[in-house]
Design a protein around this motif. Structure first.
Motif, PDB file in Angstrom:
ATOM      1  N   GLY A 176       0.693  -1.155  -0.048  1.00 49.30           N
ATOM      2  CA  GLY A 176       0.126   0.000   0.102  1.00 49.30           C
ATOM      3  C   GLY A 176       0.801   1.340   0.094  1.00 49.30           C
ATOM      4  N   GLU A 177       0.027   2.379   0.320  1.00 47.95           N
ATOM      5  CA  GLU A 177       0.897   3.565   0.172  1.00 47.95           C
ATOM      6  C   GLU A 177       1.253   4.122   1.478  1.00 47.95           C
ATOM      7  OE1 GLU A 177      -0.746   7.251  -2.232  1.00 47.95           O
ATOM      8  OE2 GLU A 177      -1.219   7.610  -0.238  1.00 47.95           O
ATOM      9  N   ARG A 178       2.628   4.576   1.567  1.00 52.71           N
ATOM     10  CA  ARG A 178       2.950   5.245   2.675  1.00 52.71           C
ATOM     11  C   ARG A 178       3.675   6.731   2.417  1.00 52.71           C
ATOM     12  NH1 ARG A 178       7.332   1.331   5.595  1.00 52.71           N
ATOM     13  NH2 ARG A 178       6.927   2.558   7.289  1.00 52.71           N
ATOM     14  N   ARG A 179       3.540   7.496   3.320  1.00 48.08           N
ATOM     15  CA  ARG A 179       3.857   8.948   3.292  1.00 48.08           C
ATOM     16  C   ARG A 179       4.658   9.618   4.410  1.00 48.08           C
ATOM     17  NH1 ARG A 179       0.847  12.231  -0.196  1.00 48.08           N
ATOM     18  NH2 ARG A 179      -0.649  11.079  -1.559  1.00 48.08           N
ATOM     19  N   LEU A 180       5.415  10.623   4.103  1.00 46.89           N
ATOM     20  CA  LEU A 180       6.549  11.246   4.724  1.00 46.89           C
ATOM     21  C   LEU A 180       6.761  12.703   4.341  1.00 46.89           C
ATOM     22  CD1 LEU A 180       8.588  10.868   7.052  1.00 46.89           C
ATOM     23  CD2 LEU A 180      10.250  10.102   5.413  1.00 46.89           C
ATOM     24  N   THR A 181       6.889  13.498   5.172  1.00 45.68           N
ATOM     25  CA  THR A 181       7.050  14.905   5.090  1.00 45.68           C
ATOM     26  C   THR A 181       8.596  15.275   5.514  1.00 45.68           C
ATOM     27  OG1 THR A 181       4.686  15.523   4.997  1.00 45.68           O
ATOM     28  CG2 THR A 181       6.439  17.157   5.429  1.00 45.68           C
ATOM     29  N   GLY A 182       9.220  15.877   4.622  1.00 47.14           N
ATOM     30  CA  GLY A 182      10.551  16.507   5.090  1.00 47.14           C
ATOM     31  C   GLY A 182      10.628  18.073   4.882  1.00 47.14           C
ATOM     32  N   LEU A 183      11.243  18.522   5.837  1.00 46.49           N
ATOM     33  CA  LEU A 183      11.197  20.067   5.968  1.00 46.49           C
ATOM     34  C   LEU A 183      12.335  20.616   5.021  1.00 46.49           C
ATOM     35  CD1 LEU A 183      10.226  22.768   7.130  1.00 46.49           C
ATOM     36  CD2 LEU A 183      11.678  22.397   9.120  1.00 46.49           C
ATOM     37  N   ALA A 184      13.735  20.176   5.257  1.00 47.29           N
ATOM     38  CA  ALA A 184      14.698  20.713   4.460  1.00 47.29           C
ATOM     39  C   ALA A 184      14.981  19.776   3.259  1.00 47.29           C
ATOM     40  CB  ALA A 184      16.066  20.738   5.374  1.00 47.29           C
ATOM     41  N   ALA A 185      14.828  18.322   3.583  1.00 48.85           N
ATOM     42  CA  ALA A 185      15.086  17.203   2.566  1.00 48.85           C
ATOM     43  C   ALA A 185      14.154  16.081   2.913  1.00 48.85           C
ATOM     44  CB  ALA A 185      16.544  17.114   2.687  1.00 48.85           C
ATOM     45  N   ALA A 186      14.037  15.375   1.610  1.00 48.15           N
ATOM     46  CA  ALA A 186      13.472  13.841   1.638  1.00 48.15           C
ATOM     47  C   ALA A 186      14.576  13.261   0.983  1.00 48.15           C
ATOM     48  CB  ALA A 186      12.247  13.717   1.223  1.00 48.15           C
ATOM     49  N   GLU A 187      15.248  12.078   1.467  1.00 49.49           N
ATOM     50  CA  GLU A 187      16.385  11.701   1.029  1.00 49.49           C
ATOM     51  C   GLU A 187      16.006   9.912   0.715  1.00 49.49           C
ATOM     52  OE1 GLU A 187      17.908  14.199   4.509  1.00 49.49           O
ATOM     53  OE2 GLU A 187      16.562  12.637   4.648  1.00 49.49           O
ATOM     54  N   VAL A 188      16.607   9.233  -0.224  1.00 45.70           N
ATOM     55  CA  VAL A 188      16.589   7.929  -0.376  1.00 45.70           C
ATOM     56  C   VAL A 188      17.837   7.403  -0.142  1.00 45.70           C
ATOM     57  CG1 VAL A 188      15.886   6.282  -2.324  1.00 45.70           C
ATOM     58  CG2 VAL A 188      14.716   8.381  -2.206  1.00 45.70           C
ATOM     59  N   SER A 189      17.736   6.210   0.690  1.00 48.70           N
ATOM     60  CA  SER A 189      19.113   5.656   1.180  1.00 48.70           C
ATOM     61  C   SER A 189      18.962   4.006   0.534  1.00 48.70           C
ATOM     62  CB  SER A 189      19.145   5.695   2.377  1.00 48.70           C
ATOM     63  OG  SER A 189      20.297   4.642   2.867  1.00 48.70           O
ATOM     64  N   VAL A 282      12.987   2.072  -5.416  1.00 50.03           N
ATOM     65  CA  VAL A 282      13.672   1.627  -4.258  1.00 50.03           C
ATOM     66  C   VAL A 282      13.348  -0.036  -4.351  1.00 50.03           C
ATOM     67  CG1 VAL A 282      13.871   1.815  -1.829  1.00 50.03           C
ATOM     68  CG2 VAL A 282      13.282   3.801  -3.239  1.00 50.03           C
ATOM     69  N   PRO A 283      14.218  -0.626  -4.917  1.00 48.34           N
ATOM     70  CA  PRO A 283      14.238  -2.092  -4.609  1.00 48.34           C
ATOM     71  C   PRO A 283      14.152  -2.642  -3.199  1.00 48.34           C
ATOM     72  CG  PRO A 283      16.081  -1.709  -5.589  1.00 48.34           C
ATOM     73  CD  PRO A 283      15.578  -0.425  -5.653  1.00 48.34           C
ATOM     74  N   ASP A 284      15.009  -1.910  -2.465  1.00 49.40           N
ATOM     75  CA  ASP A 284      15.354  -2.370  -1.023  1.00 49.40           C
ATOM     76  C   ASP A 284      16.180  -1.227  -0.392  1.00 49.40           C
ATOM     77  OD1 ASP A 284      15.385  -3.667   1.302  1.00 49.40           O
ATOM     78  OD2 ASP A 284      17.072  -4.780   0.920  1.00 49.40           O
ATOM     79  N   GLY A 285      15.467  -0.440   0.412  1.00 50.17           N
ATOM     80  CA  GLY A 285      16.143   0.784   1.055  1.00 50.17           C
ATOM     81  C   GLY A 285      15.257   1.573   1.979  1.00 50.17           C
ATOM     82  N   VAL A 286      15.636   2.827   2.317  1.00 52.70           N
ATOM     83  CA  VAL A 286      14.784   3.577   3.312  1.00 52.70           C
ATOM     84  C   VAL A 286      14.738   4.974   2.725  1.00 52.70           C
ATOM     85  CG1 VAL A 286      15.024   4.688   5.581  1.00 52.70           C
ATOM     86  CG2 VAL A 286      15.674   2.136   5.362  1.00 52.70           C
ATOM     87  N   VAL A 287      13.631   5.381   3.019  1.00 53.46           N
ATOM     88  CA  VAL A 287      13.254   6.898   2.551  1.00 53.46           C
ATOM     89  C   VAL A 287      13.417   7.583   3.887  1.00 53.46           C
ATOM     90  CG1 VAL A 287      11.747   8.707   2.157  1.00 53.46           C
ATOM     91  CG2 VAL A 287      11.931   6.588   0.579  1.00 53.46           C
ATOM     92  N   GLY A 288      14.297   8.800   4.011  1.00 55.07           N
ATOM     93  CA  GLY A 288      14.506   9.696   5.123  1.00 55.07           C
ATOM     94  C   GLY A 288      13.885  10.821   5.089  1.00 55.07           C
ATOM     95  N   ALA A 289      13.818  11.637   6.377  1.00 56.54           N
ATOM     96  CA  ALA A 289      13.559  13.147   6.202  1.00 56.54           C
ATOM     97  C   ALA A 289      14.592  13.918   6.836  1.00 56.54           C
ATOM     98  CB  ALA A 289      12.199  13.333   6.626  1.00 56.54           C
ATOM     99  N   ASP A 290      15.250  14.995   6.398  1.00 57.33           N
ATOM    100  CA  ASP A 290      16.053  15.687   7.239  1.00 57.33           C
ATOM    101  C   ASP A 290      17.117  14.892   8.032  1.00 57.33           C
ATOM    102  OD1 ASP A 290      14.219  18.217   6.668  1.00 57.33           O
ATOM    103  OD2 ASP A 290      12.785  17.415   8.044  1.00 57.33           O
ATOM    104  N   GLY A 291      17.784  14.092   7.380  1.00 54.40           N
ATOM    105  CA  GLY A 291      18.826  13.514   7.890  1.00 54.40           C
ATOM    106  C   GLY A 291      18.494  12.160   8.659  1.00 54.40           C
ATOM    107  N   GLU A 292      17.405  11.689   8.869  1.00 57.10           N
ATOM    108  CA  GLU A 292      17.025  10.606   9.702  1.00 57.10           C
ATOM    109  C   GLU A 292      16.196   9.793   8.968  1.00 57.10           C
ATOM    110  OE1 GLU A 292      15.000  11.944  13.227  1.00 57.10           O
ATOM    111  OE2 GLU A 292      16.849  12.967  13.957  1.00 57.10           O
ATOM    112  N   ARG A 293      16.845   8.342   8.962  1.00 59.22           N
ATOM    113  CA  ARG A 293      15.999   7.289   8.069  1.00 59.22           C
ATOM    114  C   ARG A 293      14.424   7.068   8.877  1.00 59.22           C
ATOM    115  NH1 ARG A 293      21.013   5.085   8.305  1.00 59.22           N
ATOM    116  NH2 ARG A 293      20.644   3.810  10.049  1.00 59.22           N
TER     117      ARG A 293
END
Length: 340
Positions: A176-189, A282-293
């Motif tokens: 299903g769908e997942r959401r996240l909000t970043g202030l300065a950045a949203a990062e893919v790791s 993203v086959p296998d990873g983490v989405v982070g926000a503002d420097g935190e996974r």
């Protein structure tokens, strides 16, 4: 009587990056002192003010209330304490209706948590965290003075507060769908687990979208800012995709974490218009926000979108200058007693 909300995150500025990098420790004693200074700065308004302080279990709020100047009506907000980001969000949700201005002591994460609940309430963000791209490195007394000028209407908020953008992450996963909000950045790791949350190794970063970019920032905003600077007041964002520096068409030297610089390969770096998305597989990873996974993902497609309707951030320097022009700091001369 104008009301100022005060949020101090006891956990900000104390994560693992103190051990792995050169980030300084901002302990609770230092935060108590900054909170006390904020209350002192509020007296610049020259009129009674109410201060509501987010409670905590470390004594920061109690100290701020106990040491507040007599002309400041300081009380602790009544709310449950979880010792998690939920405390900041709960306090900010209350301040959305109860406060004229809110002062937040923390980093990008704390500022983001508060901003998501504050709506249009002006925010004075003071840096006491690890990633401090958005919060200002400003003395607490100065921050308090600026908050007082805006809260009392001496300086119009519209004249000194700018709307900072955010980055919305929307992940389509098999579950299903997942959401996240970043202030300065949203990062893919490429890291496959959250772990200690902090994004530490630049080799793990695949890219992301930032709402502001400058070489003097930290993390992905610094990498993007080395090629495509973006002011916090500018609309849109910057999408950047990273690669091994030995194979990438471009490379930059950037500050990727407090105390950590690295050479980072850049596959692409481009401006995005407001509400224009960049897509990452993203086959296998983490989405982070503002420097935190934050979000562990498998077989996901992630859309990262710069959104213009973020928090109203108060420019402290502009506020004090406007206050001076309005005569806010002038008082009647003090008559000295005659000496015979």
């Amino acid at each position: 009587m104008a009301t100022i909300g005060l949020i101090v995150n006891p956990a900000a500025g104390r994560d693992i990056r103190r051990l792995t990098g050169g980030a300084s420790v901002v302990d609770n004693y230092a935060k108590r002192r900054v909170a006390e200074c904020v209350c002192d700065g509020l007296t610049v308004a020259g009129e009674p003010l109410e201060v509501l302080v987010m409670p905590d279990r470390t004594g920061i709020a109690d100290h701020a209330v106990a040491e507040a100047p007599a002309e400041i009506d300081a009380t602790t907000l009544e709310m449950p304490i979880e010792e998690s980001p939920a405390d900041t969000r709960r306090a900010a949700a209350t301040f959305r209706e109860a406060a004229d201005v809110v002062v937040v002591l923390g980093g990008d994460g704390t500022t983001r948590d508060a901003a998501l609940e504050l709506g249009d309430v002006p925010l004075v963000a003071v840096s006491t965290g690890t990633n401090n791209v958005v919060p200002s490195a400003v003395d607490g007394t100065v921050a308090g003075a600026a908050a007082a000028l805006v809260a009392t209407g001496t300086v119009a908020a519209d004249a000194v507060a700018t709307r900072h953008g955010t980055v919305e992450a929307r992940a389509e996963t098999p579950a299903g769908e997942r959401r996240l909000t970043g202030l300065a950045a949203a990062e893919v790791s490429s890291q496959s687990f959250i772990g200690t949350r902090a994004l530490l190794d630049p080799a793990d970063l695949r890219g992301g979208v930032v709402s502001q970019a400058h070489p003097g920032d930290i993390g992905l905003p610094a990498v993007a800012g080395s090629l495509e600077p973006l002011s916090p007041a500018d609309p849109g964002g910057v999408a950047i995709r990273l690669a091994d520096p030995t194979d990438a068409p471009r490379a930059v030297r950037a500050i990727v974490a407090p105390g950590v610089t690295a050479t980072v390969g850049v596959a692409s770096c481009e401006r995005l218009e407001p509400n224009e998305s960049a897509t990452f597989d993203v086959p296998d990873g983490v989405v982070g926000a503002d420097g935190e996974r934050e979000l562990e993902l498998t077989d996901a497609t992630v859309e990262l979108t710069p959104v213009p309707d973020g928090p109203r951030l108060v420019d402290v320097d502009a506020t004090l200058e406007a206050g001076a022009r309005a005569g806010a700091f002038e008082v009647a001369p003090i008559d000295e007693p005659r000496t015979e």
